[in-house]
Design an enzyme around this catalytic site. Structure first.
Site, PDB file in Angstrom:
ATOM      1  CG  HIS A 133      32.006  19.855  -8.675  1.00 50.21           C
ATOM      2  ND1 HIS A 133      32.480  18.606  -8.983  1.00 50.21           N
ATOM      3  CD2 HIS A 133      31.614  20.423  -9.832  1.00 50.21           C
ATOM      4  CE1 HIS A 133      32.377  18.433 -10.287  1.00 50.21           C
ATOM      5  NE2 HIS A 133      31.857  19.510 -10.828  1.00 50.21           N
ATOM      6  CD  GLU A 166      26.734  25.928 -13.707  1.00 46.11           C
ATOM      7  OE1 GLU A 166      25.722  26.611 -13.521  1.00 46.11           O
ATOM      8  OE2 GLU A 166      26.782  24.949 -14.448  1.00 46.11           O
TER       9      GLU A 166
END
Ligand SMILES: CC(C)(COP(=O)(O)OP(=O)(O)OC[C@H]1O[C@@H](n2cnc3c(N)ncnc32)[C@H](O)[C@@H]1OP(=O)(O)O)[C@@H](O)C(=O)NCCC(=O)NCCS
Length: 380
Positions: A267, A320
């Site tokens: 991330h 996700e």
């Protein structure tokens, strides 16, 4: 001569404005919408509550919620001019691209409804346009999917919540309470997330005074990239590719040594576990089954192998990875994973557009020119 400031690649950690909408604290694994933890909101509030919070600045009272829900219901219905062209949009090309279809349909909607530039509109009109765009987006996306599948689009149902209605429009069946709750948690947890690429794009376009759909369409484009919103179906495809637990290590090593990214991991801001991933993992475990057991095994091994191959980078599952798992469990087709994300994020983009539209300053950064020394004579 004006002074220039060099900033880090990718504008990482560069503060470009002030916002009252929320923030992400990457080191703490925490993010919030206005003053509330987004995860706490996801666990206790509806998507409509949080939509209201983002637009109005406070959580609705019961009466405010009723009025808001009643306001949304008719806005879900597509104007005939847009419905008429959806079959052509849905079936265009060899690959189904629902986000491209959404921006195309929204652009037509803007023309049909005569959306004024933000610059020319008052705040009530801006908000009305943003409400329309958020309410109609699930109807457009689900209709595109069904048309592509050779099925008739379904009419949105005013008696269903936003999350139930979305599942109904896509799958054609009223969802179970467990599936509706799981998807609602996911939708609330993905409404907003700091100055990510799509939100920043929306704000750049809003800062020019263009209309709400211009800003949203730009955001959709940014969002469609695999490094941003386009990863949940790829994360599930990775699970298929890996197949069995004994193949996880070899698969990760081969990917990383080929210079590939593992989809659903890493991330830009979090240096700890992504709080959305933790919540979605719990939801997936609550539903249970073979896929969930396999996903949790794969997640742990990928984290361990990435820690060995990329030490010090703190790479964990992002939103996700388990989003894909939860959506698969809830019967959402893979082509509609990223569109499901868009159904909630469009609310965040819109709140950001509304906030940006009150700032008269156009966003206009600079670049360092690194080409051949000018002025060169223009060849004759
Ligand atoms: C999200 C993402 C784009 C963030 O990118 P970023 O901010 O540039 O990443 P970082 O600066 O943290 O990367 C640090 C290092 O980890 C590596 N890395 C980051 N994510 C990785 C992943 N998913 N798989 C393998 N390596 C990864 C980078 O290649 C980099 O390696 P290097 O130091 O050897 O050059 C990136 O993690 C990624 O591509 N993830 C996969 C796609 C995805 O899941 N997107 C959804 C995001 S919610």
């Amino acid at each position: 001569m004006s002074t220039t400031i060099n900033v880090p690649p990718g504008l990482r950690n560069v503060v470009v404005t002030e916002t009252t909408l929320g923030d992400v604290r990457g080191d703490e694994g925490f993010y919030h919408y206005r003053e509330y933890s987004a995860i706490d909101l996801a666990k206790s509030k509806t998507l409509e509550d949080v939509w209201y919070l983002m637009f109005e600045g406070h959580l609705p009272t019961a009466a405010e919620r009723d009025r808001f829900v009643a306001e949304i219901a008719p806005l879900r219905v597509l104007p005939d001019e847009v419905s008429a062209v959806l079959p052509a949009i849905a079936t265009a090309g060899t690959t189904f691209n629902p986000l491209a279809g959404l921006r195309t349909a929204l652009s037509l909607l803007a023309a049909v409804r005569g959306l004024p530039p933000l610059w020319d509109a008052d705040q009530a009109r801006r908000k009305a346009d943003a409400m329309l765009v958020c309410a109609v987006t699930p109807t457009i996306l689900a209709a595109l999917y069904r048309l592509r599948e050779g099925q008739q689009p379904l009419e949105p149902r005013a008696d269903l919540s936003a999350a139930e209605n979305w599942l109904y429009l896509v799958t054609g069946a009223e969802p179970t309470a467990v599936h509706a709750t799981a998807v609602e948690h996911y939708l609330v947890s993905t409404v907003d997330h700091g100055f990510n690429a799509s939100t920043f794009t929306a704000r750049v376009i809003a800062s020019t005074g263009a209309d709400v759909v211009a800003a949203v369409a730009g955001a959709i484009g940014a969002f469609s990239g695999p490094l941003h919103g386009g990863a949940p179906d790829r994360a599930l495809a990775s699970l298929d590719e890996i197949g069995t637990p004994d193949r996880i290590d070899d698969w990760v090593r081969a990917k990383v040594s080929a210079g590939d990214r593992i989809m659903g991991f890493g991330h830009a801001v979090y240096r700890t576990e992504d709080p959305r991933s933790l919540m979605l993992r719990d939801i997936a475990r609550g539903i249970g089954g073979e896929l969930v057991d396999f996903a949790t095994t794969v997640e742990q091994r990928i984290v361990d192998v990435l820690a060995e191959l990329k030490p010090g980078r703190n790479l964990y599952a992002n939103v996700e990875f388990y989003a894909g798992v939860v959506m698969e469990l809830c019967g959402i087709p893979r082509a509609m994973f990223t569109p499901t994300f868009a159904v909630s994020r469009i609310i965040g983009w819109s709140a950001n557009i509304l906030e940006q539209s009150t700032d008269p300053k156009i966003i206009r950064p600079a670049a360092t020119y690194v080409g051949p020394q000018p002025p060169a004579p223009v060849p004759s």
